[in-house]
Write a protein that holds these residues in place. Structure first.
Motif, mmCIF file in Angstrom:
data_model
loop_
_atom_site.group_PDB
_atom_site.id
_atom_site.type_symbol
_atom_site.label_atom_id
_atom_site.label_comp_id
_atom_site.label_asym_id
_atom_site.label_seq_id
_atom_site.Cartn_x
_atom_site.Cartn_y
_atom_site.Cartn_z
ATOM 1 N N LEU A 109 64.069 -57.318 13.467
ATOM 2 C CA LEU A 109 64.556 -58.058 12.127
ATOM 3 C C LEU A 109 63.264 -58.973 11.605
ATOM 4 N N GLY A 110 62.312 -58.311 11.817
ATOM 5 C CA GLY A 110 60.934 -58.901 11.085
ATOM 6 C C GLY A 110 60.453 -58.249 9.883
ATOM 7 N N GLY A 111 59.285 -58.137 9.845
ATOM 8 C CA GLY A 111 58.713 -57.153 8.502
ATOM 9 C C GLY A 111 58.748 -55.874 9.021
ATOM 10 N N ILE A 159 63.811 -38.346 25.563
ATOM 11 C CA ILE A 159 63.834 -38.538 24.426
ATOM 12 C C ILE A 159 63.732 -40.133 24.330
ATOM 13 N N HIS A 160 62.580 -40.815 23.607
ATOM 14 C CA HIS A 160 62.308 -42.134 23.416
ATOM 15 C C HIS A 160 63.033 -42.541 22.327
ATOM 16 N N VAL A 161 63.693 -43.741 22.411
ATOM 17 C CA VAL A 161 64.468 -44.493 21.144
ATOM 18 C C VAL A 161 63.570 -45.836 20.880
ATOM 19 N N VAL A 162 62.630 -45.774 20.200
ATOM 20 C CA VAL A 162 61.954 -46.789 19.903
ATOM 21 C C VAL A 162 62.320 -47.635 18.713
ATOM 22 N N GLN A 163 62.635 -48.891 19.084
ATOM 23 C CA GLN A 163 62.813 -49.824 18.014
ATOM 24 C C GLN A 163 61.566 -50.728 17.518
ATOM 25 N N CYS A 164 61.411 -50.725 16.230
ATOM 26 C CA CYS A 164 60.008 -51.302 15.512
ATOM 27 C C CYS A 164 60.359 -51.997 14.125
ATOM 28 N N ASP A 165 59.877 -53.237 14.112
ATOM 29 C CA ASP A 165 59.712 -53.659 12.580
ATOM 30 C C ASP A 165 58.234 -53.868 12.212
ATOM 31 N N ALA A 166 57.587 -54.761 12.606
ATOM 32 C CA ALA A 166 56.020 -54.660 12.222
ATOM 33 C C ALA A 166 55.462 -54.609 13.506
ATOM 34 N N ASP A 210 64.828 -48.097 5.700
ATOM 35 C CA ASP A 210 65.069 -48.344 4.474
ATOM 36 C C ASP A 210 63.992 -47.984 3.402
ATOM 37 N N GLY A 211 62.915 -47.499 3.840
ATOM 38 C CA GLY A 211 61.805 -46.946 3.104
ATOM 39 C C GLY A 211 60.752 -47.988 2.799
ATOM 40 N N LYS A 212 61.060 -49.305 2.988
ATOM 41 C CA LYS A 212 60.268 -50.432 2.484
ATOM 42 C C LYS A 212 59.254 -50.898 3.613
#
Length: 491
Positions: free
Chosen positions: A420-422, A387-394, A452-454
Motif C-alpha cells: 500500500l505504498g508507492g 509459481i511465485h506470487v510477488v507482492q510489490c509497491d515501491a 493500475d498502470g501508475k
C-alpha cells in the motif's frame, strides 16, 4: 384509365426527383466531413445507401448499408446542412466502432443509450463547426452531467454503469431525446446462430432481472419498435436491394470496419499538426478499440510450454493394432499404449501484484482467484509447478512460492495484501533476474503483472515474456513499453 396512368407516372417522377435530391444531400454531408476532417476519408464512403421507397421516417444502418427515406432526409435538412452532417457522422461512428454487432443478451435500452452517448461525446470532442446542431449546447451540458456521475463515457463502461446503477425514467427520457439520432432496429432481432457477436461486458440474466428499469426499458423499447414498424418493415430490407443476407445484427460487414478504424486512427494521429489536440476522446477510443480484448484463459495458455507427463497418450495410441494382437495372439498386443504424453502447461511463472495504495484490495483478490481458477481448472498447470506470487509497491513486500494445488488452496484461503505504498515496477524485474541467477526459476515462461498502470516502467526488455494486466482501460497509457503485452482484466 389514361388519367390513372398519368397520375402514376407523375407520382413516379416525383419519387425519382425526391430520391435524387436526397442522394445529393447525403453527398453534400459526406463532402463536408471529408473537407473538415481528412482522417475520415476512408470511412465516409464505406457505407452503401438504399432508399426506402413508399416508406416514412427511415434512417438506420446495419453495418453495411444506410437505409433512409427521402422525407426523413428532407426533415433533417430543414434544420440545416450542419445538422444532417452531424447525423451522418453519428451513424458512421456507430459503424466504425461496430456498435451494431452485439450479443443477443444485451439490454437494448441501455445499449442504445450507451452507444449514442459515446458517439456524441466523440463528435463533441472533434469541435468541428460542420457538426454543430441547435441541440449541441444542451448535449454538451448533459454529457458533462453524465460524465460527472458515471465516469468516462466509453460505450462498454457506460453500458455496465447503466446496468449496475439504472437511470430513472426522467433521465432515460432526456437522454433519448438529446442523443437519439438513428433507429437501431436493425441491430437486433436477427438470428445470430451462425455468427457470434463481440462481447459487450454484459450483465448476467439475474442482474438484468434485478434491474429496476428492466421491465420499463423493455416496454419502452417495444413501444418504440412498434412505432417504427408502422413506418418501416424490417423484412422489406430484402426487397430494397434484393440482398438475402441483410439480417440485421448478425450481418458481418462487407466493409472491413476494423481496417477502416485503424486507418482513421492513423490518419487522425498524422493530422495532429492541423487538428491540434482536438478529437482527444475519439483518438483514445480508437486506440482502445485497437487493443483486442483477449479471453483471459486463452491468454494464460500463451505462457504454456510442452512437457512430458506420466499418463497414457490416447491421441497417439492405435487401438486397431492393439485389439488385433489380442485377438490373434490371445493376450499378446502388437502395440502398447505410450506411458508418456506431451502436454502444454506452465511450470515456472511469476505473478506480480501491484499493492500500491491506488490498487483496490478486493479487485486484487478477484484477480488472484480468477487466475488460479483458470490455471487449475483448464489444465494450464500440471500436478507440480513453480509459481511465485510477488507482492510489490515501491519495493518487494512478499514472495509466496506455490508448488502444488494444495499450496494454491492454502494461499487463496489466507491471502493477505501487503504494501500500500508507492508504485515502481522495476524492483520486480530485478528480483526475477536474481531468482533466475540463483536457478530458482529454471524455465520461466513469463511474468504477469497486475497493476493500475501508475508507476515507473523498466526501459529494457527482459529475456522472458511480460504482460501487464490492467484493472481497466484507463490504466493503459503511453508509458507502457512496446515490448510488453497489454491485457485488461474484466472482473
Amino acid at each position: 384509365m389514361g388519367s390513372k396512368s398519368f397520375n402514376n407516372e407523375h407520382k413516379d417522377r416525383e419519387l425519382n426527383k425526391d430520391a435524387i435530391l436526397a442522394e445529393k444531400i447525403i453527398a453534400a454531408a459526406q463532402d463536408k466531413i471529408v473537407a473538415s476532417m481528412r482522417f475520415m476519408d476512408s470511412a465516409v464512403f464505406a457505407l452503401k445507401k438504399e432508399i426506402a421507397l413508399d416508406k416514412k421516417g427511415v434512417f438506420m444502418v446495419d453495418g453495411t448499408t444506410l437505409y433512409y427515406s427521402s422525407d426523413e432526409i428532407f426533415a433533417r435538412m430543414k434544420r440545416g446542412l450542419s445538422s444532417f452532417t452531424h447525423d451522418y457522422m453519428h451513424v458512421l461512428l456507430h459503424c466504425i466502432f461496430k456498435h451494431y454487432y452485439v450479443s443477443e443478451k444485451v439490454n437494448r435500452l441501455y445499449w442504445d443509450l450507451a452507444s449514442d452517448i459515446a458517439v456524441e461525446e466523440m463528435i463533441e470532442s472533434l469541435g468541428a463547426p460542420c457538426l454543430n446542431t441547435p441541440e449541441s449546447s444542451e448535449r454538451r451540458d448533459e454529457l458533462k452531467r453524465i460524465k460527472a456521475k458515471r465516469g468516462r463515457l466509453s460505450v462498454d463502461r457506460l453500458y455496465k454503469s447503466f446496468v449496475n446503477d439504472p437511470p430513472i425514467e426522467a433521465e432515460v427520457g432526456l437522454m433519448r431525446e438529446l442523443f437519439t439520432v438513428d433507429d437501431h432496429l436493425l441491430w437486433y432481432g436477427a438470428d445470430k446462430s451462425s455468427n457470434k457477436p463481440v462481447e459487450t461486458s454484459e450483465a448476467s440474466d439475474d442482474e438484468l432481472e434485478n434491474s429496476s428499469l428492466q421491465d420499463q426499458g423493455e416496454n419502452q423499447q417495444r413501444s418504440f419498435d412498434d412505432d417504427i414498424d408502422t413506418k418501416f418493415d424490417i423484412t422489406s430490407i430484402e426487397e430494397l436491394g434484393n440482398n438475402e443476407e441483410c439480417d440485421g445484427a448478425a450481418l458481418l460487414s462487407d466493409q472491413d470496419w476494423d481496417k477502416i478504424r485503424e486507418t482513421v486512427k492513423t490518419a487522425l494521429e498524422m493530422d495532429d499538426a492541423s487538428f491540434g489536440d482536438v478529437g482527444g476522446t475519439m483518438k483514445r477510443e480508437l486506440r482502445y478499440a485497437e487493443e483486442k480484448r483477449i479471453d483471459y484463459s486463452t491468454f494464460l495458455r500463451k505462457f504454456a510450454a510442452n512437457h512430458e507427463t506420466l499418463k497414457v497418450d490416447d491421441d497417439s495410441f492405435d487401438y486397431i493394432m492393439y485389439t488385433y494382437g489380442l485377438n490373434r495372439y490371445r493376450d499378446m498386443p502388437l502395440i502398447e499404449p505410450l506411458e508418456y504424453k506431451d502436454e502444454k502447461n506452465i511450470r515456472d511463472l511469476v505473478i506480480a501484484i501491484d499493492t500500491s495504495g491506488s490498487t483496490d484490495g478486493e479487485l486484487v483478490k478477484k484477480f488472484v482467484d480468477k487466475s488460479f481458477e483458470i490455471l487449475c481448472n483448464n489444465d494450464v498447470i500440471g500436478a507440480k509447478f513453480n509459481i511465485h506470487v510477488v507482492q510489490c509497491d515501491a519495493e518487494i513486500q512478499d514472495d509466496t512460492v506455490l508448488k502444488n494445488r494444495d499450496d494454491v488452496d492454502g494461499f487463496l484461503r489466507n491471502l493477505e495484501i501487503k504494501g500500500l505504498g508507492g508504485t515502481d515496477f522495476r524492483p520486480v524485474f530485478h528480483y526475477i533476474n536474481e531468482l533466475i541467477r540463483k536457478k530458482e526459476l529454471r524455465n520461466l515462461r513469463g511474468l504477469l503483472y497486475f497493476t493500475d498502470g501508475k508507476g515507473t516502467y523498466p526501459k529494457r526488455k527482459p529475456v522472458y515474456d511480460t504482460a501487464f494486466i490492467f484493472v481497466d482501460d484507463d490504466a493503459c497509457g503511453d508509458d507502457v513499453p512496446a515490448w510488453a503485452m497489454k491485457v485488461y482484466f474484466d472482473e
